[in-house]
Design an enzyme around this catalytic site. Structure first.
Site, PDB file in Angstrom:
ATOM      1  N   GLU A 134      -1.659  -5.586   8.687  1.00  0.00           N
ATOM      2  CA  GLU A 134      -1.091  -4.294   9.082  1.00  0.00           C
ATOM      3  C   GLU A 134      -2.159  -3.250   8.782  1.00  0.00           C
ATOM      4  OE1 GLU A 134       2.627  -3.265   7.323  1.00  0.00           O
ATOM      5  OE2 GLU A 134       3.777  -4.465   8.734  1.00  0.00           O
TER       6      GLU A 134
ATOM      7  N   ASP B  35       5.270   6.564   0.527  1.00  0.00           N
ATOM      8  CA  ASP B  35       4.321   5.683  -0.133  1.00  0.00           C
ATOM      9  C   ASP B  35       4.142   6.074  -1.591  1.00  0.00           C
ATOM     10  OD1 ASP B  35       3.581   3.812   1.843  1.00  0.00           O
ATOM     11  OD2 ASP B  35       2.417   5.364   2.857  1.00  0.00           O
TER      12      ASP B  35
END
Length: 330
Positions: free
Chosen positions: A108, A119
């Site tokens: 990814e 995140d």
């Protein structure tokens, strides 16, 4: 990494593009225009669409799964997340070739973007390093994929692009075609407005580019079913609501019922991410019945440690990869 929505909405984070493809994008998809990164005036072999590459990879000649089909009792596949530009693209090339050698199924690869609210600090620091270094915008990353793709025998690349940072100012149908012709095998669009979801899916179909859809284990049943039904490359099942790098309290194996429920709505692979960092975690994802485990923060942290310690990044990352690859029963 996928963007969580507020707990009450649980909007999947896959989306992008307008519904009308331009002639230029169509020509690129059909191999009539050189892929991104190919110098004008040179001769290049037409780049097959991602869907065509998957079909070529199937022994039966039909569509092949994004992750190899699991044998009963066999280990899950493995995907690793990295920000393009961390390490810098010239070093990343060697790292990507190493992942292919080591038998990793999927990378990814994110076009770095700032201030991701979903995140954790490790991934945010990585994105900041890549952005500060420069040279890792969408066009740079597509040129990188176009150059490295012909050298890969197994590894597939799922591009993660943020809507606001990388795609909002572009003709999105054309951008989807460019992503496909560059050699990306799948596309996950981060934080696309829900109103553009159908246009994104149509543009991806026109480009022959399988999409990655996302949902949370805690999403409402109808949201999970929609994400599963629309998955092309794979369905990214986010293990729990929170920031990347954090694990679900009950462990990944507890997702078995959710995975089973999703199977009724898709034939695409189901991959589980968030909080997966060790071989034991990968095994727990497999025990839940998922097709693959996605390691994000731990992979990014391995790059960060190598750079801080002054180690050769590819060699250090190879050690990390070997520490998390699932054991294959003989």
């Amino acid at each position: 990494m996928p963007r969580p929505t507020t707990p009450t909405r649980h909007t999947p984070a896959t989306t992008t593009a307008t519904a009308t493809a331009t002639a230029t994008a169509t020509d690129r998809v059909n191999g009539l225009v050189p892929a991104a990164g190919v110098r004008a005036g040179t001769t290049a072999a037409p780049t097959p669409t991602p869907a065509a590459r998957l079909a070529q990879a199937s022994p039966a000649g039909g569509p092949a799964p994004f992750f190899p089909t699991r044998r009963p009792g066999g280990p899950p596949g493995l995907a690793l997340f990295l920000n393009a530009g961390d390490p810098p693209l010239p070093l990343l090339r060697d790292l990507v070739l190493m992942l292919d050698e080591e038998g990793v199924d999927c990378l990814e690869l994110a076009v770095p973007f700032p201030d991701s609210v979903t995140d954790g600090p490790v991934v945010r620091r990585s994105a900041s390093r890549a952005l500060e270094a420069g040279g890792a915008g969408l066009d740079d990353v597509l040129a990188f994929i176009a150059e490295v793709r012909p050298h890969l025998s197994r590894l597939r690349i799922a591009l993660l692009a943020d809507w606001s940072h990388s795609l909002k100012g572009r003709d999105l149908a054309a951008a989807t075609g460019e992503i496909a012709s560059a050699g990306a095998d799948g596309l996950l669009v981060h934080a696309l407005p829900p109103r553009l979801r159908e246009a994104h899916l149509e543009s991806a179909r026109a480009a022959g580019l399988p999409v990655v859809t996302t949902c949370y284990a805690s999403s409402p049943a109808e949201v999970r079913a929609q994400a599963a039904a629309q998955a092309g490359a794979y369905l990214y099942l986010v293990a729990h609501y929170g920031r990347s790098g954090t694990a679900p309290a009950a462990g990944h194996a507890a997702l078995a019922q959710t995975v089973t429920g999703l199977r009724a709505h898709t034939t695409s692979p189901i991959a589980v991410g968030f909080g997966v960092s060790t071989r034991q975690d990968v095994a727990a994802v497999g025990a839940a019945g998922a097709d693959a485990a996605i390691i994000g923060s731990a992979a990014v942290a391995a790059v960060e440690r190598a750079r801080e310690d002054g180690r050769e990044v590819t060699g250090a990352f190879r050690e990390f990869v070997r520490s998390v690859l699932p054991d294959v029963p003989h």
